[in-house]
Design a protein around this motif. Structure first.
Motif, short mmCIF file in Angstrom:
data_model
loop_
_atom_site.label_atom_id
_atom_site.label_comp_id
_atom_site.label_asym_id
_atom_site.label_seq_id
_atom_site.Cartn_x
_atom_site.Cartn_y
_atom_site.Cartn_z
N SER A 72 -4.82 -1.04 -11.14
CA SER A 72 -4.94 -1.98 -10.02
C SER A 72 -5.68 -3.22 -10.49
O SER A 72 -6.91 -3.27 -10.48
CB SER A 72 -5.67 -1.32 -8.84
N SER A 73 -4.92 -4.23 -10.92
CA SER A 73 -5.52 -5.44 -11.48
C SER A 73 -5.96 -6.42 -10.39
O SER A 73 -6.79 -7.29 -10.63
CB SER A 73 -4.52 -6.14 -12.41
N GLN A 74 -5.39 -6.28 -9.19
CA GLN A 74 -5.76 -7.13 -8.06
C GLN A 74 -5.77 -6.28 -6.79
O GLN A 74 -5.17 -5.21 -6.74
CB GLN A 74 -4.73 -8.28 -7.88
N ASP A 75 -6.44 -6.79 -5.79
CA ASP A 75 -6.49 -6.08 -4.52
C ASP A 75 -5.07 -5.94 -3.95
O ASP A 75 -4.34 -6.93 -3.82
CB ASP A 75 -7.38 -6.85 -3.53
N GLY A 76 -4.67 -4.73 -3.64
CA GLY A 76 -3.35 -4.48 -3.07
C GLY A 76 -2.25 -4.28 -4.10
O GLY A 76 -1.11 -4.02 -3.75
N ASP A 141 2.14 -0.67 -3.08
CA ASP A 141 1.79 -2.00 -3.55
C ASP A 141 2.27 -3.06 -2.53
O ASP A 141 3.37 -2.97 -1.99
CB ASP A 141 2.48 -2.24 -4.90
N ILE A 142 1.42 -4.07 -2.27
CA ILE A 142 1.77 -5.08 -1.25
C ILE A 142 1.91 -6.48 -1.84
O ILE A 142 1.86 -7.47 -1.10
CB ILE A 142 0.74 -5.08 -0.10
N ARG A 143 2.11 -6.59 -3.14
CA ARG A 143 2.23 -7.92 -3.76
C ARG A 143 3.46 -8.68 -3.28
O ARG A 143 3.56 -9.89 -3.43
CB ARG A 143 2.29 -7.80 -5.29
N THR A 144 4.43 -7.96 -2.72
CA THR A 144 5.68 -8.61 -2.32
C THR A 144 5.62 -9.19 -0.90
O THR A 144 6.66 -9.54 -0.33
CB THR A 144 6.85 -7.60 -2.39
N SER A 145 4.42 -9.32 -0.35
CA SER A 145 4.29 -9.84 1.02
C SER A 145 4.96 -11.20 1.20
O SER A 145 5.66 -11.44 2.19
CB SER A 145 2.81 -9.95 1.41
#
Length: 582
Positions: A72-76, A141-145
């Motif tokens: 987990s490199s970033q939050d979310g 993972d939520i990076r695709t928001s």
């Protein structure tokens, strides 16, 4: 029935499929008359395992499991190493097979292998080198928001594709992850241009590696979680492929869950030479392992979150309350496709971890039962664990967690008990929707997962839902479901999947019956609803104003001095010019 008899697990075993129970003598005979062994690769989010079962009684005789790391490199952001996955699978299979000689078996007795896996998690790899082009992007993972926002803006409705796929446009599903990888990872973009990029869920990656690239396949349960498969045709949908800019050639071919797919050929695997004949997403495998084979039969897996699936038979039911429509299983190319409604509780066991790690009300989350049993009730305390909003059936991202009903007499034991009750109330919320929408009577609930060791939680769930709760003695029926799926495939014939006729040796349950009256249940559930109402609308977006903030001033102060000097000089020239004219 007394509370003790319900929580000690000494009840007469029950079967969700209402199968007849044979005598002890016949059971012994079934253990002797083995027809072969079946292996199961169980690739979960946190652990990877390989289990070996006898048939036709499906007794697990050997297993090995290891932890799987999360990056987990970033939050979310949540990623996993695809190469670590394969190394762990190979290690688990090797270690489990080493246990066979002591039991009077060998690796040659393993007739076939099934696979069950975490769903939605997406991997892209180079078809030429076989190497991953990026880490696996995990389902949560939520990076695709921002990608979701772009697609929704284009089609004007997050449920635009629901009649095709059974799913909303969400960060959860594989299509968005593939699109993000294409847009943001140069190696993936280059491989796509050169037509050497392959993409798939974890099952596809495993099979590609086990067959040295000979097979690029998936099954209908995993494909139904991509937001790319048409539920009616069970093929990749051209409209969806165009919407997400994904070429069909990248994707695996879609098969049933149970058929002979091919043989394992990888020299790195101890399973080389063994047939592959089963693939199931993990929650669907759990549904099958719980013998929820009739419409209306429902299971809940209790972990850090909860996953509820309700069998709806051979016709998909589309929800108006935010539940997902998914494929439950298809046990052969010519077999009927069975569908399910699915709802998830995002915060279940995680609420207990929060009490332990963040607010330190619990020394260990495993002690929750002991602390909660120290008080007879929650003392009218309600805990709504909406840490990141509320999901089905509320779907309110602006909700936040609350603990309400505190008095001077409230102790930490009451709050711990309220946390357990919150899991039960959230489960009831989804059960209520399922009952309304599937059209079948849900008259019992099947339970598995790590949290089911908590006897108090199981009793509270029966009391809250007003339903008998059948707790599987398997704890986690996922691997068992995948083993049955692989063993019954045409051409394998280790067993026939006949839940009405066959006694499965390991399908044991103990039962928790409701001890509350309907009036008590409705009163407590009504208060839960009131607590939920008070958690809504907590996050309010601030309107942008033209007022200079400290951040604005910092930005202005960072402008180069040259810009200041040039603008000052321009103002001086303008002033002199005006003076001359006058």
């Amino acid at each position: 029935m007394s509370k003790t008899s319900m929580t000690e697990g000494k009840n007469v075993p029950n079967s969700s499929a209402d199968v007849p129970f044979r005598s002890k003598e016949l059971r012994k005979q079934s253990l002797i008359q083995h027809t072969g062994l079946v292996g199961v690769i169980d690739e979960g989010t946190k652990t990877i395992g390989f289990s070996i079962y006898t048939t036709p009684d499906f007794k697990e005789i050997a297993a090995h499991r290891v932890e799987l790391g999360v990056i987990s490199s970033q939050d979310g952001w949540y990623e996993q190493d695809p190469l670590e996955m394969m190394a762990s699978i190979n290690k688990c299979a090797e270690e489990a097979i080493k246990q066979l000689p002591e039991l009077g078996f060998s690796s040659s007795d393993i007739i076939t292998v099934g696979i069950t896996n975490q769903r939605e998690t997406t991997i892209v790899w180079d078809a030429v080198t076989g190497k991953p082009l990026y880490n696996a992007i995990v389902w949560k993972d939520i990076r695709t928001s921002s990608t979701v926002e772009q697609i929704v803006a284009k089609v004007q409705d997050p449920n635009y594709f629901k009649r095709r796929t059974g799913l909303p446009i969400s960060t959860y599903f594989s299509a968005l992850k593939i699109r993000w990888l294409k847009d943001n990872v140069p190696e993936v973009r280059q491989a796509c241009r050169e037509k050497r990029c392959k993409a798939g869920t974890v099952d596809s990656w495993i099979i590609w590696n086990l067959t040295n690239g000979a097979l690029h396949i998936t099954d209908v349960t995993n494909a139904s979680r991509t937001l790319l498969m048409n539920l009616e045709t069970q093929n990749w949908d051209p409209v969806l492929l165009k919407t997400f800019a994904i070429r069909e050639e990248m994707l695996p071919s879609i098969h049933s869950c149970s058929e002979v797919f091919g043989k394992i050929t990888s020299e790195r695997s101890a399973l080389r030479g063994i047939t592959l004949s089963g693939i199931l997403g993990n929650q669907q495998a759990s549904l099958l392992g719980q013998m929820c084979v009739k419409p209306g039969q429902t299971k809940n897996t209790y972990r850090s979150g909860c996953f509820l699936l309700c069998n709806t038979g051979d016709k998909p039911v589309f929800s108006s309350h935010g539940l997902l429509t998914t494929v439950a299983y298809k046990l052969g190319p010519q077999a009927p496709t069975i569908y399910a409604l699915e709802g998830s509780v995002s915060v279940a066991g995680h609420a207990l971890s929060w009490l332990q790690q963040k607010v330190r009300l619990l020394p260990d989350s495993r002690d929750a039962e002991k602390y909660a049993e120290a008080v007879p009730t929650a003392g009218d305390v309600y805990f709504v664990p909406a840490f990141t909003g509320l999901y089905a059936p509320y779907w309110r991202q602006n909700a936040r967690g609350i603990i309400i009903g505190l008095t001077q007499f409230t102790r930490k034991n009451h709050i711990v008990r309220a946390a357990l009750e919150s899991i039960c109330f959230q489960t009831r919320d989804i059960l209520e929707c399922m009952h309304q929408e599937c059209g079948y009577d849900i008259n019992k609930l099947h339970a598995d997962g790590k949290l089911t060791t908590n006897n108090l939680l199981m009793q509270l769930q029966a009391d809250t839902a007003g339903l008998p709760l059948f707790r599987s003695q398997l704890m986690d029926s996922t691997a068992f479901g995948a083993a049955m799926c692989a063993a019954q495939a045409e051409g394998i014939g280790l067993c026939k999947f006949e839940p009405e006729k066959r006694y499965y040796e390991n399908v044991h349950y103990d039962t928790f019956l409701p001890t509350t009256t309907e009036q008590e249940r409705e009163e407590r559930y009504g208060k839960w609803k009131r607590a939920v109402e008070r958690s809504l609308g907590w996050v309010i977006k601030q309107k942008k104003t033209r007022t200079h903030t400290e951040e604005n001033y910092r930005m202005l102060s960072s402008l180069p001095a040259s810009i200041f000097l040039i603008s000052t000089f321009a103002m001086l020239v303008h002033s002199l010019s005006a003076t001359v004219k006058s």
